[in-house]
Design a protein around this motif. Sequence first.
Motif, mmCIF file in Angstrom:
data_model
loop_
_atom_site.group_PDB
_atom_site.id
_atom_site.type_symbol
_atom_site.label_atom_id
_atom_site.label_comp_id
_atom_site.label_asym_id
_atom_site.label_seq_id
_atom_site.Cartn_x
_atom_site.Cartn_y
_atom_site.Cartn_z
ATOM 1 N N ASN A 42 0.678 -1.009 0.038
ATOM 2 C CA ASN A 42 -0.086 -0.083 0.078
ATOM 3 C C ASN A 42 0.827 1.226 0.080
ATOM 4 O O ASN A 42 0.469 2.410 -0.584
ATOM 5 N N LEU A 60 -6.206 -2.547 -5.623
ATOM 6 C CA LEU A 60 -5.265 -1.535 -6.018
ATOM 7 C C LEU A 60 -4.750 -1.204 -4.805
ATOM 8 O O LEU A 60 -5.432 -0.994 -3.839
ATOM 9 N N ASN A 61 -3.552 -0.618 -4.920
ATOM 10 C CA ASN A 61 -3.026 -0.096 -3.565
ATOM 11 C C ASN A 61 -3.251 1.451 -3.274
ATOM 12 O O ASN A 61 -3.681 2.041 -4.166
ATOM 13 N N LEU A 62 -2.792 1.951 -2.293
ATOM 14 C CA LEU A 62 -3.246 3.271 -1.849
ATOM 15 C C LEU A 62 -2.300 4.388 -2.853
ATOM 16 O O LEU A 62 -2.897 5.295 -3.231
ATOM 17 N N ALA A 65 -4.482 4.411 -6.031
ATOM 18 C CA ALA A 65 -5.697 5.257 -5.791
ATOM 19 C C ALA A 65 -5.314 6.766 -5.793
ATOM 20 O O ALA A 65 -6.046 7.571 -6.328
ATOM 21 N N ARG A 72 -10.188 3.871 -2.959
ATOM 22 C CA ARG A 72 -9.867 2.591 -3.416
ATOM 23 C C ARG A 72 -11.419 1.871 -3.696
ATOM 24 O O ARG A 72 -11.397 1.275 -4.592
#
Length: 391
Positions: A42, A60-62, A65, A72
Amino acid sequence: ELKKMFEEFEIHKIELEMQNEELRDTQEQLSLSKEKYFDLYNLAPVGYITMNSDGIITALNLTAATMLGVIRSSVIQKNFSMFISFEDQDKCYLYRKRILESGQTQSCDMLMFKEDKKTFWAHLVGKLVQDQKSNFSIAIIISDITELKKAQEELKIKDEMIIAQSRQVAMGEMISMIAHQWRQPLSVVSMAINNIKASKAFMGEISNEEFNTCTTIVSDKVQHLSETISNFITFFKPTHDTEVTTLEEILNTTFNIIGKCLENNNIKVYIQNGVKNSFVISKASLIQVLLNILANAKEAILAKNRVNPIITITAKEIKDTISISICDNAGGIEPSVINKIGEPYFTTKEELNGSGLGIYISKTIVEKHFFGNLTWYNEGDGACFVVTIKI
């Protein structure tokens, strides 16, 4: 029997306590691994997106995003293509198809949208992955390369400006070359006209044979002058289209421009052309490179006042490359500056108002347009410049 059973229960209790302790240790380790995974996944400096074969985002990771400017949870089960610019939609589809069909890691650059419709350039690296249930998905790493693209564009504009500046600087030399090219034909034309005038003045008339001879001479020389102008017009075009040509044609055009200038300075040129096959190239760009090198060789020879000045051109073809070597006997390049040649605005001809752009531009053209290289070294009593190009 009761005592024995009680002892077995005690042993079993100890075993259970030991197993429970091991489970707690395993749980702690899993918790630590989960925290490490959270940081790695993340908080990574690049975005991670997982999608199925249809392009639907499943995770998806941070960082990803943040790149897309979304929460997310709001993009899960949405199509990845909704974040791709209109002009890159086909590229996105073909990119996903390439990953699915090849099973190999694939990369490309795309212009992407954020949630607020702002755009950014992204470099995508994707590969096919398989989970424990044998389901396939596509894992993609996204890097924001907007600043890199801006720098590349600025560098491209800078190169174009330097090339334009180089052409303006070269115009003075070109005018000098035109003067050398035109001087002899104009003298012949003037002599033919004077012959006609003299015959008319002294004889009162001119024979048809003499008249036809003079007009033929004038016509041939005018045609030569016209071809010279065409060569220079082609050379100064802002863009150079590729065409099928031969090295012999390129060398002939080059010496139509600079040949008289070398001849008038008593510089002998020897050519060994081993390239007979035709090829596709920007003819005018290669002529520009050859003119720059030949003009430098001429100036070096004149500056050193060489006796029996010679320029040797050797060309050969090896597989898919052509090598053109231009060597002079002007004494060579000073060791202290040989590594600086090719840098923009570096020149050894301050007294001659050198611009320091000739070799730099030639190197740029050869590397970026011909996918080759330009090298130089000292050999014998002179310097050699070698142009190697892909064909």
